[in-house]
Design an enzyme around this catalytic site. Sequence first.
Site, PDB file in Angstrom:
ATOM      1  N   SER A 154       1.834   0.337  -7.067  1.00 17.12           N
ATOM      2  CA  SER A 154       3.198   0.693  -6.700  1.00 17.12           C
ATOM      3  C   SER A 154       3.222   2.106  -6.106  1.00 17.12           C
ATOM      4  CB  SER A 154       4.099   0.570  -7.934  1.00 17.12           C
ATOM      5  OG  SER A 154       5.467   0.657  -7.601  1.00 17.12           O
ATOM      6  N   ARG A 224      17.904   2.149 -15.053  1.00 19.85           N
ATOM      7  CA  ARG A 224      16.780   1.341 -15.525  1.00 19.85           C
ATOM      8  C   ARG A 224      17.074  -0.148 -15.405  1.00 19.85           C
ATOM      9  NH1 ARG A 224      11.503   0.779 -15.675  1.00 19.85           N
ATOM     10  NH2 ARG A 224      10.722  -0.216 -17.561  1.00 19.85           N
ATOM     11  N   ASP A 335       6.164 -10.796  -5.723  1.00 16.16           N
ATOM     12  CA  ASP A 335       6.614  -9.403  -5.718  1.00 16.16           C
ATOM     13  C   ASP A 335       7.485  -9.199  -4.475  1.00 16.16           C
ATOM     14  OD1 ASP A 335       6.999  -6.690  -5.699  1.00 16.16           O
ATOM     15  OD2 ASP A 335       4.865  -6.154  -5.796  1.00 16.16           O
ATOM     16  N   HIS A 368       6.917  -7.866  -9.315  1.00 17.12           N
ATOM     17  CA  HIS A 368       6.232  -6.576  -9.149  1.00 17.12           C
ATOM     18  C   HIS A 368       5.475  -6.166 -10.415  1.00 17.12           C
ATOM     19  CE1 HIS A 368       5.348  -2.767  -7.326  1.00 17.12           C
ATOM     20  NE2 HIS A 368       6.009  -2.077  -8.239  1.00 17.12           N
ATOM     21  N   ASP A 369       5.982  -6.556 -11.577  1.00 18.02           N
ATOM     22  CA  ASP A 369       5.335  -6.193 -12.839  1.00 18.02           C
ATOM     23  C   ASP A 369       3.948  -6.803 -12.994  1.00 18.02           C
ATOM     24  OD1 ASP A 369       7.142  -4.445 -13.865  1.00 18.02           O
ATOM     25  OD2 ASP A 369       8.007  -5.812 -15.337  1.00 18.02           O
TER      26      ASP A 369
END
Length: 401
Positions: A154, A224, A335, A368-369
């Site tokens: 990232s 968040r 992602d 994305h994680d």
Amino acid sequence: MHLIVVPQTHRFSEPLPLQSGAVLSAYELVVETYGQLNTQRSNAVLVCHALNASHHVAGLHADASGQPVPRSEGWWDNLIGPGKPVDTDRFFVIAVNNLGSCFGSTGPTHTNPATGQPWGADFPVVTVEDWVNAQARLLDAMGIQNLAAVIGGSLGGMQTLSWTLQYPDRVSHAVVVASAPNLTAENIAFNEVARRAIVTDPDFHGGHYLREGTLPRRGLRIARMIGHITYLSDDVMNEKFGRQLKPADLAPIGGGAEDGVALGYRYTTQEVEFQIESYLRYQGDKFSEYFDANTYLLITRALDYFDPAREHGGSLSAALARATAKFLLISFTTDWRFSPARSREIVKALLENRREVSYAEIDAPHGHDAFLLDDPRYHQAVRAYFEHTVAASLSGEATHG
């Protein structure tokens, strides 16, 4: 097997010029290292961290008695360590907490020597390039001239890419995971919404909340929550939560209408009804207790500003002409924040410059994680690259000092 690691603080008194034109007169960087540096000082691997991570990438921390602290694993502990894809029995791994962070390195929560008060909003804007320059100074202080590899996911991948452009002679290999050559307008938009949630919090006080004895927790929670939505794929959210209601909410308020009884809805505009709502609020609450709001603003801006092609008329191929390292790029099919298409842009530009590049596009459902998770195909790609390509460039790796 887990390493027991102790963070180290490196202090620098030489001023650091920043891209903004500001200068940090002195600063500290918090670092963790894993494994041993060989006698040729050729087996060092630098890890660059992403937005809300830190220098603690692997191993466990210890308590005052020297015993390991449960559940204190580093954020990339599944990838880095003895016998792991980035094997600390072979490589000397260095992880640095970036300037502007809230995990020990000099940042907005530290004292501004000019005022004797916390820096707060007065901390200078930092960029990816500034971080790389600070990391290079750290390596100088450690007596390490060349890196066997730089690796990051990232925002860490952006730093990795920048290393190959700012210090091409010091980097042999670059491993860029779930990253991009710059942010899309949509990504910048997500960052801006998150920033507005923070700066409009009544407890923000223009960024000087520490002086006021407050914390903008509400804004951080929302920031968040916004970020977390973008890190997960739609498939994962549906699989984990679907449209499930919280068990306590299965009875409508005050008896309710018959439709409400049948559906289980409370028909309220403010209460948490769905499991996904509960999950996001939990993540937001947890984040607001440990992360600094000014740090969030600084790091998301660094993400927005990164664009090595900008100085080359938008040509990524021209920008990457300086790079001499060998590359491994990895992306994940679901992602959508840093899509495979963005990694392929980097691959194409490198190939146009006749650079050596390997590319793995992993069919993973996690969004994305995925770069933080235990996907065996992803880990095997990293392991194979370090075991064969990176290790092949080392000399005297069996001799340690």
